[in-house]
Write a protein that holds these residues in place. Sequence first.
Motif, short mmCIF file in Angstrom:
data_model
loop_
_atom_site.label_atom_id
_atom_site.label_comp_id
_atom_site.label_asym_id
_atom_site.label_seq_id
_atom_site.Cartn_x
_atom_site.Cartn_y
_atom_site.Cartn_z
N GLU A 124 22.81 -14.89 5.13
CA GLU A 124 23.65 -14.29 4.10
C GLU A 124 24.42 -13.10 4.66
N ARG A 145 27.18 -14.45 6.74
CA ARG A 145 28.24 -14.99 5.89
C ARG A 145 29.07 -13.84 5.30
N SER A 153 32.95 -13.06 5.93
CA SER A 153 33.85 -12.95 4.78
C SER A 153 34.59 -11.61 4.82
#
Length: 106
Positions: free
Chosen positions: A71, A74, A78
């Motif tokens: 996470e 990610r 992002s």
Amino acid sequence: MPSWRRTLVQAEEQGKIAVADAPGKRQKLEQALQKAKQDMAVQLREYQALMNLKLAPDIEIATYRKLLEGEESRLDSSMQKQSILTTTTGYSSRMSTRLPGKFGSS
């Protein structure tokens, strides 16, 4: 009877008693050995149960750690894409105000 003869007779009697007692002693020792093996097997099962109890949380923690790292990766990715878009968009809008013709407002 000479003393050596008496000593010999006593030694023979003690030997006969020892031979007679040997099977009983052997049986007791074998029983003790069996009990020790059974106790060891019980302790081994208890140890394995405790190790399973200890490992289960460790495995769960490792799983959540992997999920969290994924996470975070990610989110970092992002954020980098957003940063690139913001930088590119900001650069592009400044360029459009400076260039005459098709691209600019002048």
